[in-house]
Design an enzyme around this catalytic site. Structure first.
Site, PDB file in Angstrom:
ATOM      1  N   ASP A  93     -39.192 -22.175  12.664  1.00 46.68           N
ATOM      2  CA  ASP A  93     -38.687 -21.683  13.895  1.00 46.68           C
ATOM      3  C   ASP A  93     -38.149 -22.850  14.899  1.00 46.68           C
ATOM      4  OD1 ASP A  93     -40.448 -19.079  12.976  1.00 46.68           O
ATOM      5  OD2 ASP A  93     -38.873 -18.458  14.709  1.00 46.68           O
TER       6      ASP A  93
ATOM      7  N   ARG B  26     -36.544 -14.431  22.687  1.00 48.53           N
ATOM      8  CA  ARG B  26     -37.645 -15.152  21.688  1.00 48.53           C
ATOM      9  C   ARG B  26     -37.660 -16.714  21.986  1.00 48.53           C
ATOM     10  NH1 ARG B  26     -38.832 -12.607  16.463  1.00 48.53           N
ATOM     11  NH2 ARG B  26     -40.859 -13.775  16.918  1.00 48.53           N
TER      12      ARG B  26
ATOM     13  N   ASN C 115     -43.793 -22.552  13.074  1.00 46.70           N
ATOM     14  CA  ASN C 115     -43.410 -21.307  12.324  1.00 46.70           C
ATOM     15  C   ASN C 115     -44.516 -20.138  12.642  1.00 46.70           C
ATOM     16  OD1 ASN C 115     -41.886 -20.214  10.181  1.00 46.70           O
ATOM     17  ND2 ASN C 115     -43.699 -20.242   8.668  1.00 46.70           N
ATOM     18  N   LYS C 116     -44.334 -19.040  11.776  1.00 43.17           N
ATOM     19  CA  LYS C 116     -45.254 -17.871  11.966  1.00 43.17           C
ATOM     20  C   LYS C 116     -46.648 -18.294  12.147  1.00 43.17           C
ATOM     21  CE  LYS C 116     -44.347 -14.551  12.681  1.00 43.17           C
ATOM     22  NZ  LYS C 116     -44.218 -14.131  14.250  1.00 43.17           N
TER      23      LYS C 116
HETATM   24  O1  MRU Z   1     -41.535 -13.613  14.401  1.00 45.16           O
HETATM   25  P1  MRU Z   1     -40.645 -13.737  13.383  1.00 45.16           P
HETATM   26  O2  MRU Z   1     -40.601 -12.734  12.220  1.00 45.16           O
HETATM   27  O3  MRU Z   1     -39.259 -13.803  13.768  1.00 45.16           O
HETATM   28  O4  MRU Z   1     -40.958 -15.105  12.584  1.00 45.16           O
HETATM   29  C1  MRU Z   1     -40.448 -15.589  11.440  1.00 45.16           C
HETATM   30  C2  MRU Z   1     -40.935 -16.841  10.994  1.00 45.16           C
HETATM   31  O5  MRU Z   1     -41.827 -17.247  11.341  1.00 45.16           O
HETATM   32  C3  MRU Z   1     -39.925 -17.406   9.735  1.00 45.16           C
HETATM   33  O6  MRU Z   1     -40.597 -18.116   9.060  1.00 45.16           O
HETATM   34  C4  MRU Z   1     -38.767 -18.455  10.353  1.00 45.16           C
HETATM   35  O7  MRU Z   1     -38.140 -17.879  11.541  1.00 45.16           O
HETATM   36  C5  MRU Z   1     -38.069 -18.870   9.613  1.00 45.16           C
HETATM   37  S1  MRU Z   1     -36.847 -17.637   8.790  1.00 45.16           S
HETATM   38  C6  MRU Z   1     -35.928 -18.388   7.793  1.00 45.16           C
END
Ligand code: MRU
Length: 349
Positions: A236, A88, A246-247
């Site tokens: 992230d 990732r 972030n997402k």
């Molecule tokens: O694709 P994902 O589900 O790994 O994305 C997660 C997010 O975007 C979270 O908001 C981020 O990783 C922070 S988790 C504490």
């Protein structure tokens, strides 16, 4: 307490988040390649949890290897780290965790296989414990920003499931509740993979924290109605100037929050800071399989093979971020100096 991931003598155990909330199934992994695939396919997800999983993957890879002679182990160790680091690209915690494991390997390399393997396992377990502690500390600092009675909007899942436990954004919410505040949460469903509807809603309901799931495109409506008092999300990767990945969809929420005068908070551990990059333009954005957009949980919702785009993250420029909550305190603009001061508390730079 939700057990997101655990090191056990018989392997790395993870709660399969793809199946929540319908099924609560724990998978056990004894091969680091399967741990890498679990990260890639999002059995486990969320930046801090990805970091812990990668560290445990490295420890597992070394524990199970047949290459115990040091020159062979060097080659195998590089292969293990390379495999896990290709899973990732956006979550910087992945690379941070692998670097920590590399440092342990370098420090113990001359001590023989048993010592190396034991030190790597200890380090992975330490990261797990440290992450829970960081989230608790983040919660303590962050909850002070939450007024009693707050209606809080969050996006994706930045909870216990996205970390070793307690959560970042949801950790702040949990800490506010522990401090005696009444809160209500709006959880964006978070297309395409529905982390908000499936995971955040599941977690908060287990804790009896009132939560209302909304479709992503409803956030503006509720802000316009004056029904959202603040936004809290995870991250992230955060660049030196505070730009935050972030997402996908987080940026849209941040712009809406600014328009409506709603504070927009990011909660993330120091391990999510990437001070080596000046701004968000340098953050690699993961592109995922377009089928995740064309289908919902495997059910087609668009014409077969229609063109579909699937960037998994977006970048919120720092000017939209009211504060960044970390385990060492709350950073405010200008983030170049406030983040550096938290990351390197003793250097004074
Ligand atoms: O694709 P994902 O589900 O790994 O994305 C997660 C997010 O975007 C979270 O908001 C981020 O990783 C922070 S988790 C504490």
């Amino acid at each position: 307490m939700i057990r997101t991931i655990e090191w056990t003598d018989s392997g790395v155990v993870m709660l399969d988040q793809r199946l929540l909330p319908a099924q609560e199934i724990y998978n056990s992994y004894t091969d680091y390649r399967d741990v890498a695939e679990a990260i890639r396919s999002m059995v486990i997800r969320g930046a801090p949890a990805i970091g812990v999983a990668a560290a445990m993957g490295v420890a597992l890879g070394v524990k199970m290897t047949g290459a115990k002679e040091i020159e062979k182990l060097d080659v195998e160790f590089d292969r293990i780290c390379a495999t896990l680091s290709k899973t990732r690209p956006t979550a910087v915690n992945l690379f941070w965790a692998i670097e920590r494991m590399r440092a342990v390997y370098a420090r113990t390399r001359s001590q023989g296989f048993e010592q190396i393997s034991k030190a790597l396992i200890d380090e992975a377990r330490r990261m797990h414990q440290e992450d829970i502690r960081a989230n608790r500390d983040m919660g303590r600092y962050g909850q002070e920003l939450i007024p009693d009675g707050a209606r809080i909007l969050t996006h994706c899942n930045a909870g216990a499931l996205a970390t070793a436990g307690f959560g970042t954004a949801l950790g702040v919410i949990r800490a506010a509740v522990e401090a005696g505040k009444k809160v209500q949460v709006f959880s964006d469903e978070t297309r395409p993979l529905l982390q908000g509807a499936r995971l955040t809603a599941w977690e908060l309901r287990r804790d009896n924290i009132p939560v209302t799931v909304i479709v992503d495109n409803m956030a503006g409506h509720f802000m316009q109605k004056g029904q959202v008092d603040c936004v809290i999300v995870g991250a992230d990767r955060i660049a030196a100037n505070g730009d935050t990945a972030n997402k996908i969809g987080t940026y849209t929420v941040a712009v809406l929050a600014r328009e409506h005068g709603v504070p927009f908070y990011v909660a993330a551990p120091i391990s999510t800071l990437d001070l080596s990059i000046p701004d968000g333009g340098h953050i690699p954005i993961e592109e995922r399989d377009p089928d995740e957009v064309r289908k919902i949980q495997g059910v087609p919702i668009a014409p077969e093979n229609i063109s579909a785009a699937n960037p998994a993250f977006d970048v919120t420029p720092h000017r939209y971020v009211s504060a960044i909550i970390t385990e060492r305190g709350v950073a405010r603009a200008p983030y170049e100096t406030s983040l550096r001061a938290l990351a390197y508390p003793l250097s004074g730079t």
